[in-house]
Design an enzyme around this catalytic site. Sequence first.
Site, mmCIF file in Angstrom:
data_model
loop_
_atom_site.group_PDB
_atom_site.id
_atom_site.type_symbol
_atom_site.label_atom_id
_atom_site.label_comp_id
_atom_site.label_asym_id
_atom_site.label_seq_id
_atom_site.Cartn_x
_atom_site.Cartn_y
_atom_site.Cartn_z
ATOM 1 N N ASP A 77 47.179 65.069 -107.792
ATOM 2 C CA ASP A 77 48.374 64.316 -108.210
ATOM 3 C C ASP A 77 49.426 64.195 -107.116
ATOM 4 O O ASP A 77 50.492 63.614 -107.355
ATOM 5 C CB ASP A 77 49.019 64.993 -109.436
ATOM 6 C CG ASP A 77 48.400 64.542 -110.756
ATOM 7 O OD1 ASP A 77 47.767 63.458 -110.784
ATOM 8 O OD2 ASP A 77 48.550 65.270 -111.751
ATOM 9 N N ARG B 127 50.423 71.428 -110.274
ATOM 10 C CA ARG B 127 51.097 70.548 -109.309
ATOM 11 C C ARG B 127 52.041 71.293 -108.367
ATOM 12 O O ARG B 127 52.699 70.668 -107.547
ATOM 13 C CB ARG B 127 51.856 69.430 -110.058
ATOM 14 C CG ARG B 127 50.936 68.481 -110.831
ATOM 15 C CD ARG B 127 51.637 67.161 -111.139
ATOM 16 N NE ARG B 127 51.995 66.438 -109.944
ATOM 17 C CZ ARG B 127 52.730 65.330 -109.924
ATOM 18 N NH1 ARG B 127 53.176 64.823 -111.046
ATOM 19 N NH2 ARG B 127 53.029 64.733 -108.779
ATOM 20 N N HIS C 63 58.231 60.894 -118.243
ATOM 21 C CA HIS C 63 59.174 60.910 -117.127
ATOM 22 C C HIS C 63 60.136 59.745 -117.359
ATOM 23 O O HIS C 63 59.703 58.683 -117.834
ATOM 24 C CB HIS C 63 58.465 60.637 -115.788
ATOM 25 C CG HIS C 63 57.967 61.835 -115.051
ATOM 26 N ND1 HIS C 63 56.825 61.784 -114.273
ATOM 27 C CD2 HIS C 63 58.464 63.095 -114.904
ATOM 28 C CE1 HIS C 63 56.632 62.967 -113.712
ATOM 29 N NE2 HIS C 63 57.609 63.783 -114.075
ATOM 30 N N CYS D 246 56.235 55.684 -109.202
ATOM 31 C CA CYS D 246 56.053 57.106 -108.871
ATOM 32 C C CYS D 246 55.020 57.318 -107.776
ATOM 33 O O CYS D 246 54.811 58.440 -107.334
ATOM 34 C CB CYS D 246 55.727 57.910 -110.117
ATOM 35 S SG CYS D 246 54.334 57.313 -111.036
HETATM 36 N N1 ARG Z 1 49.287 62.939 -113.478
HETATM 37 C C1 ARG Z 1 50.639 63.001 -113.029
HETATM 38 C C2 ARG Z 1 51.426 63.937 -113.925
HETATM 39 O O1 ARG Z 1 51.205 63.946 -115.096
HETATM 40 C C3 ARG Z 1 51.245 61.649 -113.001
HETATM 41 C C4 ARG Z 1 52.654 61.623 -112.491
HETATM 42 C C5 ARG Z 1 53.240 60.250 -112.506
HETATM 43 N N2 ARG Z 1 54.597 60.304 -112.172
HETATM 44 C C6 ARG Z 1 55.596 59.650 -112.765
HETATM 45 N N3 ARG Z 1 56.772 59.829 -112.275
HETATM 46 N N4 ARG Z 1 55.461 58.920 -113.809
HETATM 47 O O2 ARG Z 1 52.257 64.683 -113.488
#
Ligand code: ARG
Length: 307
Positions: free
Chosen positions: A94, A127, A205, A301
């Site tokens: 990620d 992450r 997010h 993102c």
């Molecule tokens: N798989 C990542 C997560 O869930 C995707 C992040 C995408 N970022 C965003 N800012 N929408 O953390």
Amino acid sequence: MTRTLAHAEWIERAEHAPALESLAPLPPTRRALLADPSEFDVAYAINPHMRVADGSLKRVDRERAREQWLALASALRECGLHTHVVPALPGCPDLVFCANQALPVPPEASALGRSLALASNMRWPQRRREVPQVLATLRELGYAPRRLATLAPLEGMGDGLWHPGRALVWAGVGPRSSPRAWSAVAPWLRAPLVALELIDPDFYHLDTALALLDERTCLWLPDALSRSSRRLVEALIPRRIEADPGEARERLACNACCPDGRTVLIQRGCAVTNGRLRAAGYEVRELDTDEFLKSGGSVFCMKLLVW
Ligand code: ARG
């Protein structure tokens, strides 16, 4: 409304919203970070977009993903941005979503009067190793890394959106960023924080529910925000373009970006939303990010805009 703002005031109610014109101006962002997608995959599920209906993980085509990433990089350059690449990190699928690992602070809005990179506290352990990797590139670009005085979760520009042209941060509160972490961000800022509460797990997010297109315009999905948060957006942003709810959920239409104030980069196929953007005078540039949608991310993102 004329009110004198304390620098890093936390604003939760529309009646406390400052007038945009009262805020310090910010220069436009000129640079974009992208992270090498070589390790990109859906290897675990930490948001609802990452699984298919039977519960198994979505499958990524890495070659397509690279092509899509390269096209995004070209589009950003064509909008006038200089691009910088964060090297891939084995075991960090990620990392490619490099808006999440840090909140960049421009000197104009920084309590230290210099560019800062506030390290994220990633909500999920999978992450956490990404953070130093992105900070290292930001340091090369002149951003001094700083850690928050808390371990409470905060995911950088996934939830912290700088208002274009004004020293103000839209601060998402929800599955990935907490009020406690935002109060640890505040001392580093000379800019108010406007709290927006996310209420739907698909919009985990803030950048999946709100895109600031220019100083006076946003693209958003009001239903993803609590009622008082909706009122805050309405109080501060004069022109609000609503995304089509299906396109926002399935194609992350609100995870768009407008690097030059004219061109909106957005996932392909958001026909209803794009019609509204065009009617408002924007040029729409559709990009294929569907490999990354499988992981819950799109245009916004996949890059980090910095000054
Ligand atoms: N798989 C990542 C997560 O869930 C995707 C992040 C995408 N970022 C965003 N800012 N929408 O953390």
